[in-house]
Design a protein around this motif. Structure first.
Motif, short mmCIF file in Angstrom:
data_model
loop_
_atom_site.label_atom_id
_atom_site.label_comp_id
_atom_site.label_asym_id
_atom_site.label_seq_id
_atom_site.Cartn_x
_atom_site.Cartn_y
_atom_site.Cartn_z
N MET A 1 0.82 -1.20 0.00
CA MET A 1 0.00 0.00 0.00
C MET A 1 0.86 1.25 0.00
O MET A 1 1.61 1.50 0.95
CB MET A 1 -0.88 -0.06 1.25
CG MET A 1 -2.23 0.54 1.15
SD MET A 1 -3.31 -0.20 -0.09
CE MET A 1 -4.17 -1.45 0.86
N LEU A 2 0.78 2.02 -1.09
CA LEU A 2 1.54 3.28 -1.16
C LEU A 2 0.66 4.49 -0.91
O LEU A 2 1.16 5.60 -0.83
CB LEU A 2 2.20 3.42 -2.54
CG LEU A 2 3.36 2.48 -2.85
CD1 LEU A 2 3.86 2.72 -4.26
CD2 LEU A 2 4.50 2.64 -1.86
N VAL A 3 -0.64 4.27 -0.83
CA VAL A 3 -1.55 5.41 -0.55
C VAL A 3 -2.17 5.20 0.83
O VAL A 3 -2.41 4.08 1.24
CB VAL A 3 -2.68 5.51 -1.60
CG1 VAL A 3 -2.18 6.13 -2.88
CG2 VAL A 3 -3.32 4.16 -1.88
N SER A 4 -2.42 6.30 1.49
CA SER A 4 -3.06 6.19 2.80
C SER A 4 -4.56 6.00 2.59
O SER A 4 -5.10 6.32 1.52
CB SER A 4 -2.81 7.45 3.62
OG SER A 4 -3.55 8.52 3.07
N GLU A 5 -5.22 5.47 3.60
CA GLU A 5 -6.66 5.27 3.49
C GLU A 5 -7.37 6.62 3.30
O GLU A 5 -8.34 6.73 2.57
CB GLU A 5 -7.20 4.54 4.71
CG GLU A 5 -8.63 4.06 4.49
CD GLU A 5 -9.10 3.04 5.52
OE1 GLU A 5 -8.42 2.87 6.55
OE2 GLU A 5 -10.17 2.46 5.28
N GLY A 6 -6.83 7.67 3.95
CA GLY A 6 -7.41 9.00 3.84
C GLY A 6 -7.38 9.52 2.40
O GLY A 6 -8.36 10.08 1.91
N GLN A 7 -6.24 9.30 1.73
CA GLN A 7 -6.11 9.71 0.32
C GLN A 7 -7.13 8.99 -0.55
O GLN A 7 -7.80 9.58 -1.40
CB GLN A 7 -4.73 9.34 -0.21
CG GLN A 7 -3.64 10.36 0.03
CD GLN A 7 -2.31 9.85 -0.50
OE1 GLN A 7 -2.01 8.65 -0.45
NE2 GLN A 7 -1.50 10.75 -1.01
N VAL B 1 -9.92 7.55 0.35
CA VAL B 1 -11.29 7.96 0.66
C VAL B 1 -11.61 9.32 0.02
O VAL B 1 -12.68 9.52 -0.56
CB VAL B 1 -11.52 8.00 2.19
CG1 VAL B 1 -12.81 8.71 2.55
CG2 VAL B 1 -11.53 6.58 2.75
N ALA B 2 -10.64 10.25 0.07
CA ALA B 2 -10.86 11.58 -0.52
C ALA B 2 -11.12 11.46 -2.02
O ALA B 2 -12.02 12.12 -2.57
CB ALA B 2 -9.65 12.47 -0.26
N LEU B 3 -10.35 10.60 -2.69
CA LEU B 3 -10.54 10.40 -4.13
C LEU B 3 -11.88 9.73 -4.40
O LEU B 3 -12.56 10.05 -5.38
CB LEU B 3 -9.40 9.56 -4.70
CG LEU B 3 -8.04 10.26 -4.75
CD1 LEU B 3 -6.92 9.26 -4.96
CD2 LEU B 3 -8.03 11.30 -5.85
N GLY B 4 -12.27 8.82 -3.52
CA GLY B 4 -13.57 8.14 -3.66
C GLY B 4 -14.71 9.14 -3.57
O GLY B 4 -15.66 9.07 -4.36
N LEU B 5 -14.61 10.08 -2.65
CA LEU B 5 -15.66 11.09 -2.48
C LEU B 5 -15.78 11.98 -3.71
O LEU B 5 -16.87 12.27 -4.19
CB LEU B 5 -15.40 11.94 -1.24
CG LEU B 5 -15.43 11.22 0.11
CD1 LEU B 5 -15.30 12.21 1.25
CD2 LEU B 5 -16.70 10.40 0.27
N GLN B 6 -14.61 12.40 -4.23
CA GLN B 6 -14.60 13.22 -5.45
C GLN B 6 -15.28 12.49 -6.60
O GLN B 6 -16.11 13.05 -7.32
CB GLN B 6 -13.15 13.45 -5.88
CG GLN B 6 -12.57 14.79 -5.49
CD GLN B 6 -11.10 14.84 -5.93
OE1 GLN B 6 -10.72 14.29 -6.96
NE2 GLN B 6 -10.28 15.47 -5.11
N LEU C 1 -17.30 2.87 -4.07
CA LEU C 1 -16.06 3.65 -4.09
C LEU C 1 -15.46 3.68 -2.69
O LEU C 1 -16.18 3.55 -1.70
CB LEU C 1 -16.36 5.07 -4.57
CG LEU C 1 -16.76 5.20 -6.05
CD1 LEU C 1 -17.34 6.57 -6.35
CD2 LEU C 1 -15.56 4.92 -6.95
N PRO C 2 -14.14 3.87 -2.59
CA PRO C 2 -13.52 3.98 -1.27
C PRO C 2 -14.21 5.07 -0.45
O PRO C 2 -14.54 6.13 -1.00
CB PRO C 2 -12.08 4.38 -1.59
CG PRO C 2 -11.84 3.89 -2.98
CD PRO C 2 -13.16 4.00 -3.68
N GLY C 3 -14.47 4.81 0.79
CA GLY C 3 -15.17 5.79 1.62
C GLY C 3 -16.64 5.46 1.81
O GLY C 3 -17.31 6.06 2.62
N GLY C 4 -17.15 4.47 1.02
CA GLY C 4 -18.49 3.96 1.29
C GLY C 4 -19.62 4.50 0.43
O GLY C 4 -20.77 4.48 0.86
N LYS C 5 -19.31 4.99 -0.78
CA LYS C 5 -20.39 5.42 -1.67
C LYS C 5 -20.71 4.25 -2.61
O LYS C 5 -19.88 3.87 -3.45
CB LYS C 5 -19.98 6.65 -2.49
CG LYS C 5 -19.43 7.79 -1.66
CD LYS C 5 -20.45 8.39 -0.71
CE LYS C 5 -19.88 9.59 0.01
NZ LYS C 5 -20.52 9.84 1.32
#
Ligand SMILES: [Zn+2]
Length: 264
Positions: free
Chosen positions: A32-38, A40-45, A99-103
């Protein structure tokens, strides 16, 4: 010189720290090179883009059905930091994704095929499992490692993760001309999502045999369509192996999770 060496060690330590993750339930090691926060943010966008491009169903019964099943599975997933949302997209394609973040997006085309709630729970459990297990982040990491080469260090340190990460994310999740056309997951991720999806659906009170009838239906449906394989199927290769694996795990999951859910 000594200072540069020290920085190199710090960078390496950070990479190793970021690069090590474990999948929920299965404990598989993940690169994993990306954080979960990153992620999730991309998932929301991306969720906002999907909602801009696609038409949401106005059928209140269908929407309520998806939200009821989704909320129960989300409760079973026990991931309160995700902001769960369940959308029904009015489109005659056999497709669903989370999507990441639950959408979560479920297309009316797949709802027509999944006649029982157990089958629809199997679809949603599987997609939610992909997000929960961070399969998107894992695919992004593999793509970034392949593309970025020498730049991995700075990405892992978060220095220049922004544009590179979102570009890779867009490619993987088909954000752009054709939303919802995802690149296929690996075979390992697919079987992991099958297993964890069945666990989540069972914990939420849905019969695990829903997964079996779902994939049998998908198999028959894709065969009837020939080359014209729908979205959900094109990212989910159905094989006799997969159905056999679901069969093999079903009994154990029913005893451990479904019957426990029934007792509550
Ligand atoms: Zn899948």
């Amino acid at each position: 010189m000594k200072r540069r060496l020290a920085w190199a060690f710090i960078a390496l330590a950070c990479i190793l720290l970021v690069a090590c993750a474990k999948a929920a339930y299965t404990n598989r090691n993940q690169f994993m090179l990306v954080s979960e926060g990153q992620e999730v943010a991309l998932g929301l966008q991306s969720a906002q883009e999907v909602l801009k491009k696609e038409k949401e169903s106005t059928d209140q019964l269908q929407v309520a059905r998806v939200q009821r099943i989704g909320n129960r599975i989300a409760a079973a997933a026990n991931k309160p930091d995700y902001k769960w949302e369940f959308h029904v997209i009015e489109k005659d394609t056999v497709n669903a994704f989370c999507l990441p973040g639950g959408k979560v997006f479920v297309y009316t085309g797949i709802m027509e095929l999944t006649t029982s709630n157990d089958e629809l729970a199997a679809v949603m459990g599987h997609e939610i499992a992909h997000a929960l297990l961070r399969h998107g982040g894992e695919r992004m990491s593999a793509a970034m490692a392949a593309q970025a080469g020498g730049q991995i260090g700075s990405i892992a340190l978060g220095a220049s993760a922004g544009s590179g990460a979102s570009q890779v994310f867009g490619q993987l999740y088909g954000i752009g001309a054709q939303v919802g056309v995802l690149l296929p997951h690996s075979r390992a991720q697919e079987s992991e999502a099958d297993e964890v999806g069945m666990i989540l659906a069972a914990k939420a009170g849905y019969e695990p045999s829903g997964a079996l009838s779902l994939w049998r239906k998908m198999d028959a449906y894709s065969k009837s369509k020939g080359q014209n394989v729908p979205g959900f199927m094109s990212t989910h290769p159905t094989t006799t192996d997969r159905i056999a694996a679901i069969k093999a795990k079903m009994g154990g999951i029913r005893t451990k999770y479904y019957q426990q859910a029934e007792l509550r």
